[in-house]
Design a protein around this motif. Structure first.
Motif, PDB file in Angstrom:
ATOM      1  N   THR A  50      -3.526  71.127  14.474  1.00  0.00           N
ATOM      2  CA  THR A  50      -2.120  70.733  14.627  1.00  0.00           C
ATOM      3  C   THR A  50      -1.234  71.966  14.677  1.00  0.00           C
ATOM      4  O   THR A  50      -0.395  72.119  15.570  1.00  0.00           O
ATOM      5  N   ARG A  53      -1.782  73.998  17.884  1.00  0.00           N
ATOM      6  CA  ARG A  53      -1.161  73.388  19.059  1.00  0.00           C
ATOM      7  C   ARG A  53       0.370  73.540  19.018  1.00  0.00           C
ATOM      8  O   ARG A  53       1.021  73.630  20.049  1.00  0.00           O
ATOM      9  N   ILE A  54       0.938  73.550  17.828  1.00  0.00           N
ATOM     10  CA  ILE A  54       2.385  73.777  17.700  1.00  0.00           C
ATOM     11  C   ILE A  54       2.727  75.183  18.187  1.00  0.00           C
ATOM     12  O   ILE A  54       3.727  75.387  18.891  1.00  0.00           O
ATOM     13  N   ILE A 142       3.413  64.567  20.992  1.00  0.00           N
ATOM     14  CA  ILE A 142       2.840  64.380  19.662  1.00  0.00           C
ATOM     15  C   ILE A 142       1.967  63.126  19.741  1.00  0.00           C
ATOM     16  O   ILE A 142       2.447  62.062  20.137  1.00  0.00           O
ATOM     17  N   ILE A 156      -0.153  67.610  20.826  1.00  0.00           N
ATOM     18  CA  ILE A 156       0.013  68.090  19.450  1.00  0.00           C
ATOM     19  C   ILE A 156      -0.501  66.963  18.556  1.00  0.00           C
ATOM     20  O   ILE A 156       0.159  65.938  18.405  1.00  0.00           O
ATOM     21  N   THR A 169       6.718  67.794  11.916  1.00  0.00           N
ATOM     22  CA  THR A 169       6.245  68.269  13.213  1.00  0.00           C
ATOM     23  C   THR A 169       7.367  68.929  14.005  1.00  0.00           C
ATOM     24  O   THR A 169       7.203  70.033  14.536  1.00  0.00           O
ATOM     25  N   LEU A 173       7.772  72.965  14.828  1.00  0.00           N
ATOM     26  CA  LEU A 173       7.859  73.407  16.218  1.00  0.00           C
ATOM     27  C   LEU A 173       9.150  74.185  16.459  1.00  0.00           C
ATOM     28  O   LEU A 173       9.132  75.230  17.120  1.00  0.00           O
TER      29      LEU A 173
END
Length: 223
Positions: A50, A53-54, A142, A156, A169, A173
């Motif tokens: 996670t 990917r952010i 997401i 994400i 999230t 980001l």
């Protein structure tokens, strides 16, 4: 704080907000992001993936004109996170129902030509995903364990159902975007904290939400 220490610090945020707690369904698209399932059948998302990917999403976003990043969400709990994210970064919010033709019909008064579309849920924001795909616009989304992400260019993996997880999230980001731009150092504090990104609800709604929360035993098993 070193990059490794900062990464570990961010991971603690991930674990405390339920951002990695998925659903009881796992699609083939989300299988690479799942680490295990609890005894209750809930799939758990790999928090390291996670955060990774952010970081990747922030790189993609920073390559574009931030004012031409369209952040869409039909989810009620995503309203405040999206608004705060756009305020901090300069992106453009589009909340509520996504009007058909927004990205594909130039004759409409609300027609948009973004460089990139960001969504909170591939299922809820399906219209935005379909139109962005047809228009050749990249999509970052997401996605929870039960989402179909065949038309999402960058996933994400995260819990996109909960208030706290959505807030976390979007906060993570936004922070990463500012850090990569050099507008924020690792040790600096953002203008807003995660709680500020969270959509507020009434006491009655909070009680109902609390009743739906897992028991302490279940939470322990999810750790």
């Amino acid at each position: 704080m070193s990059k490794q220490e900062d990464f570990e610090h961010m991971e603690k945020y991930v674990l405390s907000t339920g951002i990695r707690v998925g659903t009881q369904v796992k699609t083939k698209f989300m299988t690479p992001f799942v680490t295990k399932a609890t005894n209750e059948g809930l799939y758990i998302i790999d928090s390291k993936k996670t955060l990774s990917r952010i970081q990747t999403a922030a790189k993609f976003i920073n390559r574009a004109d931030i004012t031409k990043i369209l952040v869409c969400s039909g989810r009620e709990y995503a309203s405040t996170p999206v608004e705060k994210f756009c305020e901090v970064t300069g992106a453009t919010p589009m909340l509520g129902r996504f009007m058909p033709g927004t990205l594909t019909n130039p004759s409409l008064p609300y027609y948009r030509e973004p460089e990139l579309v960001f969504i909170s849920d591939p299922q809820v924001d399906e219209q935005a995903v379909v139109e962005a795909t047809n228009a050749g616009i990249p999509v970052i989304g997401i996605s929870n364990t039960d989402n179909v992400t065949s038309k999402v260019d960058l996933v994400i993996p995260a819990n996109n159902r909960g208030r706290k997880s959505l807030a976390a999230t979007y906060w993570l980001l936004a922070r990463e975007i500012l850090m990569q731009k050099g507008k924020l150092k690792n040790a600096d504090s953002m203008k807003y904290q995660i709680d500020d990104f969270e959509t507020k609800i009434t006491e009655e709604e909070l009680e109902e939400e609390t009743e739906r929360m897992p028991t302490p035993r279940m939470r322990t098993q999810r750790q």
